[in-house]
Design an enzyme around this catalytic site. Structure first.
Site, PDB file in Angstrom:
ATOM      1  N   LYS A 251     -13.854   6.708  -0.804  1.00  0.00           N
ATOM      2  CA  LYS A 251     -13.001   5.523  -0.949  1.00  0.00           C
ATOM      3  C   LYS A 251     -13.675   4.302  -0.303  1.00  0.00           C
ATOM      4  O   LYS A 251     -13.715   3.221  -0.883  1.00  0.00           O
ATOM      5  CB  LYS A 251     -11.624   5.798  -0.316  1.00  0.00           C
ATOM      6  CG  LYS A 251     -10.812   6.828  -1.099  1.00  0.00           C
ATOM      7  CD  LYS A 251      -9.560   7.323  -0.363  1.00  0.00           C
ATOM      8  CE  LYS A 251      -8.889   8.438  -1.160  1.00  0.00           C
ATOM      9  NZ  LYS A 251      -7.703   9.018  -0.497  1.00  0.00           N
TER      10      LYS A 251
ATOM     11  N   ASP B 142      -1.196   3.708  -1.384  1.00  0.00           N
ATOM     12  CA  ASP B 142      -1.111   5.105  -1.826  1.00  0.00           C
ATOM     13  C   ASP B 142       0.151   5.337  -2.661  1.00  0.00           C
ATOM     14  O   ASP B 142       0.265   6.361  -3.331  1.00  0.00           O
ATOM     15  CB  ASP B 142      -1.051   6.041  -0.608  1.00  0.00           C
ATOM     16  CG  ASP B 142      -2.368   6.744  -0.340  1.00  0.00           C
ATOM     17  OD1 ASP B 142      -3.117   6.977  -1.310  1.00  0.00           O
ATOM     18  OD2 ASP B 142      -2.633   7.057   0.835  1.00  0.00           O
TER      19      ASP B 142
ATOM     20  N   GLN C 251      -5.050   9.207   5.325  1.00  0.00           N
ATOM     21  CA  GLN C 251      -5.439  10.378   4.548  1.00  0.00           C
ATOM     22  C   GLN C 251      -4.601  11.591   4.947  1.00  0.00           C
ATOM     23  O   GLN C 251      -4.430  11.883   6.134  1.00  0.00           O
ATOM     24  CB  GLN C 251      -6.942  10.651   4.745  1.00  0.00           C
ATOM     25  CG  GLN C 251      -7.516  11.714   3.831  1.00  0.00           C
ATOM     26  CD  GLN C 251      -7.485  11.338   2.342  1.00  0.00           C
ATOM     27  OE1 GLN C 251      -7.474  10.157   1.975  1.00  0.00           O
ATOM     28  NE2 GLN C 251      -7.449  12.337   1.482  1.00  0.00           N
TER      29      GLN C 251
HETATM   30  N1  GUN Z   1      -4.643  13.686   0.253  1.00  0.00           N
HETATM   31  C1  GUN Z   1      -4.821  14.158  -1.002  1.00  0.00           C
HETATM   32  N2  GUN Z   1      -4.682  13.180  -1.920  1.00  0.00           N
HETATM   33  C2  GUN Z   1      -4.414  12.050  -1.215  1.00  0.00           C
HETATM   34  C3  GUN Z   1      -4.185  10.698  -1.621  1.00  0.00           C
HETATM   35  O1  GUN Z   1      -4.171  10.333  -2.788  1.00  0.00           O
HETATM   36  N3  GUN Z   1      -3.968   9.822  -0.595  1.00  0.00           N
HETATM   37  C4  GUN Z   1      -3.955  10.207   0.706  1.00  0.00           C
HETATM   38  N4  GUN Z   1      -3.708   9.271   1.630  1.00  0.00           N
HETATM   39  N5  GUN Z   1      -4.160  11.441   1.103  1.00  0.00           N
HETATM   40  C5  GUN Z   1      -4.391  12.362   0.137  1.00  0.00           C
END
Ligand code: GUN
Length: 292
Positions: free
Chosen positions: A52, A119, A96
């Site tokens: 990311k 998110d 995350q």
């Molecule tokens: N863990 C697995 N997928 C995601 C996501 O799309 N965003 C976040 N913040 N954590 C995750």
């Protein structure tokens, strides 16, 4: 059978964003800034957050990675989020998941300012999504919708079966596919671990979205000829032939299922890259909604 190539579609999305950012820069406007919070040392989370942050650099966004120790207290993490909420330069905040067991995911997600919830996990974002009000859409389902749109897949009136009801993928996916939009307008069945007759339900699907995190769970005898199959699985499976010691497996038995499909996503290179591109779109929107 045609592959739904997430690398190609995500590249097109990122190219468009890169151009938009350069226009913001030329006009002296604010550049999108994503803050990513990573708690602990989960290997998969490190990889995802790393991708990311790297993508932010590629398209010209500003990014900040905040690494916190596994044993950080919930209160301290909430304080970090409050600081990011107050930071006028930060447009999007992502924490995350999964978080360590002693920290409540819900409390942390609710602490994020909804206007920075790139998110799309905050109850305000999900509430808007359910009501069809423009909002931040969780990145994986959003990425899948962008891919369906790119390949002009006909979804109207089709039976979509979503396997898995997580807050991150399955449930928002079911809402998006049933919305009065294009893509959308599907009749959706949301299935889960207690669903009876899963095989029969999947066999009646025009579109299957597999999001359960069990490698090779969807087998050829569950898929009708001509179905569209979207594989969200990204499980790490031990593989001694690889120097890193593992390979990534989807939820779909690709070898057996692909010949039956009209369209199918590969793993890797399908949904994964789209998730990041969708997060970038949310971050761009968070910035321009506030500053344009
Ligand atoms: N863990 C697995 N997928 C995601 C996501 O799309 N965003 C976040 N913040 N954590 C995750």
């Amino acid at each position: 059978m045609q592959l739904l190539d997430g690398k190609v579609v995500s590249q097109a999305t990122k190219d468009e964003l890169r151009l938009n950012v350069s226009q913001l820069r030329s006009a002296g406007k604010k550049i999108p800034h994503l803050a990513a919070v990573l708690v602990g040392n989960n290997g998969a989370s490190e990889t995802y957050v790393g991708s990311k942050v790297k993508t932010c650099e590629e398209i010209g966004f500003k990014s900040t990675l905040i690494r916190l120790p596994e044993d950080i207290s919930e209160n301290k993490l909430l304080q970090v989020i409050e600081e990011l909420n107050l930071d006028q330069d930060v447009d999007g905040i992502l924490v995350q998941l999964p978080l360590p067991k002693h920290i409540s995911d819900e409390k942390v997600i609710e602490a994020i300012d909804a206007s920075k919830d790139v998110d799309g996990f905050h109850p305000i974002s999900i509430g808007k999504l359910v009501q069809g009000i423009p909002s931040f859409i969780p990145a994986t389902p959003y990425g899948i919708m962008l891919m369906l749109e790119h390949y002009k897949i006909d979804t109207k009136g089709k039976h979509a079966v979503v396997v898995g009801r997580s807050n991150i993928v399955g449930r928002p996916m079911s809402i998006l596919l049933s919305a009065n939009t294009n893509p959308g307008n599907c009749t959706v069945t949301l299935t889960h671990s207690h669903t009876h007759n899963l095989k029969e339900i999947c066999l009646s699907a025009d579109i299957i979205v597999a999001a359960i995190g069990k490698p090779n769970f969807i087998t050829a005898d569950m898929v009708k000829d001509g179905a569209v199959v979207i594989d969200v699985g990204i499980t790490r499976v031990e593989d001694t032939t690889k120097t890193r010691g593992y390979s990534i497996k989807g939820d779909v038995d690709f070898e057996q299922v692909a010949p039956k499909c009209s369209f199918i996503t590969p793993v890797p290179g399908g949904v994964g890259p789209m998730t990041i591109a969708a997060l970038m779109k949310n971050t761009y929107n968070a910035c321009t909604l506030k500053h344009d």
